[in-house]
Structure formats: structure tokens, C-alpha cells
Design an enzyme around this catalytic site. Sequence first.
Site, PDB file in Angstrom:
ATOM      1  N   ARG A 162      -2.300  -0.886  -2.275  1.00  0.00           N
ATOM      2  CA  ARG A 162      -1.324  -0.881  -3.358  1.00  0.00           C
ATOM      3  C   ARG A 162      -1.693  -2.022  -4.306  1.00  0.00           C
ATOM      4  NH1 ARG A 162       1.631  -0.488   1.506  1.00  0.00           N
ATOM      5  NH2 ARG A 162       2.751   1.498   1.765  1.00  0.00           N
ATOM      6  N   LYS A 188       4.247  -3.172   3.052  1.00  0.00           N
ATOM      7  CA  LYS A 188       5.697  -3.049   2.950  1.00  0.00           C
ATOM      8  C   LYS A 188       6.366  -3.441   4.269  1.00  0.00           C
ATOM      9  CE  LYS A 188       6.056   0.524  -0.615  1.00  0.00           C
ATOM     10  NZ  LYS A 188       6.548   1.893  -0.916  1.00  0.00           N
ATOM     11  N   HIS A 255      -2.270   3.227  -8.799  1.00  0.00           N
ATOM     12  CA  HIS A 255      -1.830   3.888  -7.570  1.00  0.00           C
ATOM     13  C   HIS A 255      -2.595   5.184  -7.323  1.00  0.00           C
ATOM     14  CE1 HIS A 255       0.978   3.516  -4.270  1.00  0.00           C
ATOM     15  NE2 HIS A 255       1.254   4.796  -4.360  1.00  0.00           N
ATOM     16  N   ARG A 258      -5.355   4.656  -4.946  1.00  0.00           N
ATOM     17  CA  ARG A 258      -4.934   4.705  -3.540  1.00  0.00           C
ATOM     18  C   ARG A 258      -4.840   6.155  -3.068  1.00  0.00           C
ATOM     19  NH1 ARG A 258      -1.865   2.027   0.583  1.00  0.00           N
ATOM     20  NH2 ARG A 258       0.045   3.100   1.195  1.00  0.00           N
ATOM     21  N   HIS A 281       1.193   3.521   6.308  1.00  0.00           N
ATOM     22  CA  HIS A 281       2.399   4.341   6.290  1.00  0.00           C
ATOM     23  C   HIS A 281       3.136   4.217   7.612  1.00  0.00           C
ATOM     24  CE1 HIS A 281       0.682   7.243   3.015  1.00  0.00           C
ATOM     25  NE2 HIS A 281       1.232   6.176   2.506  1.00  0.00           N
ATOM     26  N   TYR A 290      -1.013  14.324   1.815  1.00  0.00           N
ATOM     27  CA  TYR A 290      -2.394  14.435   1.341  1.00  0.00           C
ATOM     28  C   TYR A 290      -3.057  15.728   1.794  1.00  0.00           C
ATOM     29  CZ  TYR A 290      -1.802   9.703  -0.233  1.00  0.00           C
ATOM     30  OH  TYR A 290      -1.337   8.595  -0.891  1.00  0.00           O
TER      31      TYR A 290
END
Length: 310
Positions: A162, A188, A255, A258, A281, A290
Site C-alpha cells: 500500500r 493495517k 493502489h 498493488r 489480507h 483477484y
Amino acid sequence: MDGATALLAWLEILARERRASPNTIEAYRSDLSLFLGFLTRHLGEEPDLDAIAALRPADLRGFLADRAREGDSNATRARRLAAIRGFLRHLARRHQGSTAAIAGMRGPRAKAPVPRALSPDAAKDVATGIGAVHDPDRAMHPAMQAARDVALFTLLYGCGLRISEALSLDIRDAPLPGQDAALRIRGKGGKERVVPVLPAVRQAIAAWLPHHPSPAPDQPLFVGARGARLDPAVAQRNLRNWRRLAGLPEHATPHALRHSFATHLLGGGADLRAIQELLGHASLSTTQRYTKVDAAALLETWRNAHPRAD
């Protein structure tokens, strides 16, 4: 007090006390004006505070159904319901209203957008070509900006980071040639992950560091014209300028690199759970988006190549 007057009072509170942005205020005004208009038709008269307090979940569901017939997407209706929820809670606090109508109400689930990846050639073009763009209004030497931007965007595509993760790195974190080919990232929620670093990424960062104005270990790896940590908006603007110069699509954003990282790995046969770990994730379902991108690419290939595709 009627509903329209109560709405104006709430919007004033949002602007004055909560310092909501003008865009937020306008969005709430639009959403709740539609809602009050629906209630006027639904109830046969303009609603006052008593009528609003007496609303039931069925009334809100009727409004959402009416908006669906008008063409609102799930995401738009979910946003309108959030505005109604905030308004009703305000009325409950300030005017002894009721929140019974929203108790247990769930908004329509917005369909997760399919990530928009770049082609491998376009992604490489961003990573290597962005150094050709220089902002003359910025007090940074063109060679310095070029080395920095090439290093940054090569890192984004090569490691799937990110933009916030890349810009949070310090010089001590810089992966250099001859060092361990891995980078420890805090993503995150403070979750750490280890990402392999390609030789091209290490070489681009090594080419940037001689231009760095203050290469002490505790300094930001990527800096702006004044030596502070690079602002994401500057990186986004530089990429926007490059994509227009290079004729790249509008979804060519930091982004998107990514997304491209994950999509190209999947297309090359990488395991979905491995991609999940590389992206950081928390849920595999997030990574599974994806597979839709890959399926879309396969379908496009079929349409372009199959003689009976027409």
C-alpha cells in the site's frame, strides 16, 4: 417543528460543531431531502417530529425499495440509510425522538468492486518511466525526484505494498543489494508480514539513496522537497501526470500497482493463500477478488482470439 426544519438544524450542527466537510454536508442534505420527500408522499403530509419518531422499519424499507426502483445502487442506498440513521439518532438526543425504525436495520450490501489491475507492460512502464516527469513548481532537482519516484513505484509494484506502507518506511528498512531479500512490513491493524524483495526493487532503492538529503537510519526513506516524509498526495499527483503523458488508463494509481502485483502473481500460477500473506489480507475472501480479475482477463483473451467469439 417539521422535518425540514430539523434537518437544517442538524446540518448546521454538523458543520459548526463537528466540522464536517462541505461535501459531507451536501451528501446528507441530498439523502435526507429525498427521504423527507418520500415520507411526505408515503404519509400524505409533510412529516413533523412526532411522525418521524413513529416510523417503523417497514417505512425505511419502503424508502430503500423506492430508491432501488429509481436506480440507486446498493452502495448508494447503504449511504442514504447511514444518513437517516445519523439524523434519527440526533433527533433522539435533542428532541426525545425514537430510533426504533433503525433498530436492527441493515443496509444493502455493496458489491465489492473487482480490482482494476494494469497490464504487466503498463505496470512496468509506471515503475520505470515515471522518472521522466518533473514538477517544476517543486524545489527538488529533477534527477533527485526521478530516482525517488522510480524507487517508490518499483517498490509498490514489486512488493505489492500500500502507498501508506511504502511511505512509512525509514532508511534503516531499505532493502539493498547484497542484503536479506525480504522486507518486514507493518500493515493495517499493526499486523506484520514479510515480503520478498526483487533485485530490481533493491537496485532502484540503491540508486535513490545517494540523492537522499539526509541518509541517517531514522530518516524517512522517501522524502519530499523539504526533506519531510513524502506526502501520498504528491506521489499520486506525479503518477497522474505520468499516466496522462504515457497514455495510461485513468485507473493507473498507486493502489492499482498493488492490484497488478496480486493479479500478475495469480496469473503466473501463485497460490491464493500465498498471495493473501504477501498482501497482508486478514481474510482469504478479500484476496479471492483477484480470481475474478483473472477470470475477466481469460474471458477477454477468449473473446479476442476465438474465431466463434462473435
